[in-house]
Design a protein around this motif. Structure first.
Motif, short mmCIF file in Angstrom:
data_model
loop_
_atom_site.label_atom_id
_atom_site.label_comp_id
_atom_site.label_asym_id
_atom_site.label_seq_id
_atom_site.Cartn_x
_atom_site.Cartn_y
_atom_site.Cartn_z
N TRP A 4 0.94 -1.16 0.12
CA TRP A 4 -0.22 0.06 0.01
C TRP A 4 0.83 1.13 -0.04
CZ3 TRP A 4 -4.76 -0.31 -1.45
CH2 TRP A 4 -5.46 -1.27 -1.38
N LYS A 5 2.11 1.14 0.47
CA LYS A 5 2.97 2.24 0.61
C LYS A 5 3.44 2.65 -0.65
CE LYS A 5 4.17 2.08 5.70
NZ LYS A 5 5.27 1.78 6.63
N ASP A 6 3.98 1.49 -1.38
CA ASP A 6 4.66 1.65 -2.66
C ASP A 6 3.84 1.71 -3.84
OD1 ASP A 6 6.75 1.52 -0.87
OD2 ASP A 6 7.15 -0.48 -1.32
N VAL A 7 2.67 1.27 -3.91
CA VAL A 7 1.81 1.05 -4.80
C VAL A 7 1.49 2.61 -5.78
CG1 VAL A 7 -0.38 1.34 -3.94
CG2 VAL A 7 -0.35 0.08 -5.82
N ASN A 8 1.62 2.37 -6.93
CA ASN A 8 1.28 3.49 -7.86
C ASN A 8 0.02 3.87 -8.00
OD1 ASN A 8 1.37 5.47 -9.91
ND2 ASN A 8 2.32 4.09 -11.52
N PRO A 9 -0.79 4.85 -7.73
CA PRO A 9 -2.16 5.38 -7.48
C PRO A 9 -2.93 4.77 -9.07
CG PRO A 9 -0.91 7.02 -6.97
CD PRO A 9 0.10 6.26 -7.31
N ASP A 10 -2.00 4.79 -10.15
CA ASP A 10 -2.76 4.58 -11.44
C ASP A 10 -3.13 2.69 -11.51
OD1 ASP A 10 -2.57 6.91 -12.30
OD2 ASP A 10 -0.70 6.79 -13.26
N ASP A 11 -2.35 2.06 -10.38
CA ASP A 11 -2.45 0.55 -10.59
C ASP A 11 -3.55 0.27 -9.50
OD1 ASP A 11 -0.42 0.31 -12.24
OD2 ASP A 11 1.29 0.18 -10.64
N LEU A 12 -4.29 1.23 -8.84
CA LEU A 12 -5.38 1.03 -7.86
C LEU A 12 -6.49 0.89 -8.55
CD1 LEU A 12 -4.23 2.96 -5.00
CD2 LEU A 12 -4.18 0.44 -4.99
N MET A 13 -7.79 0.07 -8.06
CA MET A 13 -8.87 0.12 -8.68
C MET A 13 -9.58 0.82 -7.67
SD MET A 13 -8.87 -3.81 -10.06
CE MET A 13 -8.26 -4.56 -8.86
N ASP A 14 -10.71 1.76 -7.76
CA ASP A 14 -11.49 2.23 -6.79
C ASP A 14 -12.92 2.61 -7.11
OD1 ASP A 14 -11.19 4.81 -8.36
OD2 ASP A 14 -9.49 5.28 -7.61
N SER A 15 -13.70 2.39 -6.14
CA SER A 15 -15.25 2.68 -6.28
C SER A 15 -15.63 3.51 -5.43
CB SER A 15 -15.84 1.32 -6.16
OG SER A 15 -15.53 0.46 -7.19
N LYS A 16 -16.63 4.64 -5.63
CA LYS A 16 -17.10 5.52 -4.84
C LYS A 16 -18.48 5.33 -4.30
CE LYS A 16 -13.58 9.16 -6.22
NZ LYS A 16 -13.49 10.40 -6.57
N LEU A 17 -18.88 5.46 -3.22
CA LEU A 17 -20.09 5.45 -2.77
C LEU A 17 -20.53 6.64 -1.83
CD1 LEU A 17 -19.04 2.46 -2.38
CD2 LEU A 17 -21.13 1.75 -1.79
N ARG A 18 -21.74 7.20 -2.00
CA ARG A 18 -21.89 8.28 -1.23
C ARG A 18 -23.07 8.08 -0.14
NH1 ARG A 18 -27.16 10.94 -2.60
NH2 ARG A 18 -28.31 9.55 -4.39
N CYS A 19 -23.14 8.61 1.00
CA CYS A 19 -23.85 8.28 2.00
C CYS A 19 -25.21 9.03 2.19
CB CYS A 19 -23.15 8.68 3.35
SG CYS A 19 -21.61 7.67 3.90
N VAL A 20 -26.21 8.35 2.44
CA VAL A 20 -27.33 9.10 2.46
C VAL A 20 -28.14 8.94 3.76
CG1 VAL A 20 -30.03 8.70 1.22
CG2 VAL A 20 -27.73 8.28 -0.24
N PHE A 21 -28.67 10.03 4.36
CA PHE A 21 -29.21 10.06 5.76
C PHE A 21 -30.56 10.12 5.53
CE2 PHE A 21 -25.09 12.17 7.05
CZ PHE A 21 -24.39 11.17 7.13
N GLU A 22 -31.55 9.18 6.20
CA GLU A 22 -32.68 9.31 6.18
C GLU A 22 -33.42 9.52 7.69
OE1 GLU A 22 -34.18 5.87 4.12
OE2 GLU A 22 -33.66 6.50 2.14
N GLN A 23 -34.43 10.43 7.88
CA GLN A 23 -35.15 10.49 9.07
C GLN A 23 -36.31 9.63 9.28
OE1 GLN A 23 -34.15 12.01 11.81
NE2 GLN A 23 -32.91 13.82 11.43
N PRO A 24 -36.61 9.20 10.28
CA PRO A 24 -37.74 8.35 10.44
C PRO A 24 -38.97 9.31 9.91
CG PRO A 24 -36.87 8.80 12.52
CD PRO A 24 -35.90 9.13 11.55
N VAL A 25 -40.09 8.64 9.59
CA VAL A 25 -41.51 9.30 9.38
C VAL A 25 -41.96 9.69 10.38
CG1 VAL A 25 -43.39 9.46 7.87
CG2 VAL A 25 -41.63 8.35 6.98
#
Length: 294
Positions: free
Chosen positions: A107-128
């Motif tokens: 993880w320290k020596d890896v090239n960022p171009d060799d990484l696979m990444d996926s992004k997720l966003r957080c959704v907050f829902e209040q109870p009804v």
């Protein structure tokens, strides 16, 4: 700029992490990672708000055809609508090379171009909220529709009042249950403490009893030794006294002599002298008789 590598891991959910309030307590959400390939894949999970989330595990290794479940815990906070949907997560992964290699060093020596990444966003829902779910009926010009609206609005108010009363009763019942549970815990603690004190008192009594038994045993041993020594000393004194008395009796017997009985030495010495005198007399008589005969 080189194109990013396509994500090999299957991520569920793929785009959003939902957290359902209320947010006055910790709220959990879950993510599942699956490795459909024949390679060992290293993964790491990052977030834009690391102080507000606890991720377990936040990194690791996925064997081929294996799946792992990630637990994401949102810490309690004051919900702010302006902050809604601002937090994001990113899943980074890479294929682990062959050989004995440390994942931390990779993880320290890896090239960022060799990484696979996926992004997720957080959704907050209040109870009804039931109080806010009631619909609004529009007013009309006629009095009939107004009266109808007033009549229809009154049950809604009553229904909302009943709902609030039910929630209050439920809260009171929860408080009473908590109090009962607390009182039961206090009673159990008291019982445990009383039992502990009773056990300690019993332990002290047993120790005192054992000490007394040891002291009694030692005193009885000392008495037996003293009695044995007194008996042995009595026997020795009696034996010495008996020996002394027997010696004294023998000496007294030796010293005592009957005045009317002749001494034994004299009698024993007198017998051979008489024989000798008789023999001498007979010899003289024989000589004299022989002279006369001749």
């Amino acid at each position: 700029m080189a194109n990013k590598l396509a994500q090999l891991l299957v991520i569920e959910p793929a785009n959003e992490l939902k957290f359902v309030g209320p947010f006055c307590t910790a709220v959990s959400s879950y993510m599942r990672l699956t490795n459909p390939t024949d390679h060992n894949i290293l993964f790491k999970i990052k977030t834009t708000a690391p102080k507000k989330y606890c991720v377990r595990p936040n990194c690791g290794q996925l064997d081929p055809k294996s799946t792992i479940e990630i637990t994401i815990i949102l810490q309690p906070f004051i919900f702010d609508a302006a902050e809604k949907n601002k937090h994001k997560f990113m899943v980074q992964s890479m294929i682990m090379p062959d050989g004995d290699v440390s994942p931390e060093q990779l993880w320290k020596d890896v090239n960022p171009d060799d990484l696979m990444d996926s992004k997720l966003r957080c959704v907050f829902e209040q109870p009804v909220d039931n109080n806010q779910a009631s619909s609004v009926v529009p007013l009309t010009a006629t009095s009939t529709t107004a009266n109808t609206q007033t009549a229809s609005a009154t049950p809604n108010k009553n229904e909302s009042g009943v709902t609030s009363m039910d929630s209050q009763l439920a809260g009171n019942m929860n408080n009473e249950e908590e109090k009962l549970s607390d009182s039961s815990l206090v009673q159990e603690m008291k019982k445990l403490r009383e039992a502990e004190s009773a056990l300690r008192h019993e332990n002290l009594l047993l120790k005192e009893k054992l000490l007394r038994m040891r002291l009694d045993l030692e005193s009885s041993k000392e008495q037996q030794m003293q009695s044995a020594s007194s008996v042995s000393s009595g026997l020795g004194s009696s034996m010495s006294a008996g020996a002394g008395s027997s010696g004294a009796a023998a000496a007294a017997a030796a010293q005592y002599q009957n005045p009317y009985s002749p001494p034994q030495l004299a009698t024993q010495q007198q017998i051979p002298i008489i024989y000798l005198a008789a023999a001498i007399a007979m010899a003289i008589f024989g000589l004299i008789l022989g002279k006369f005969v001749l």
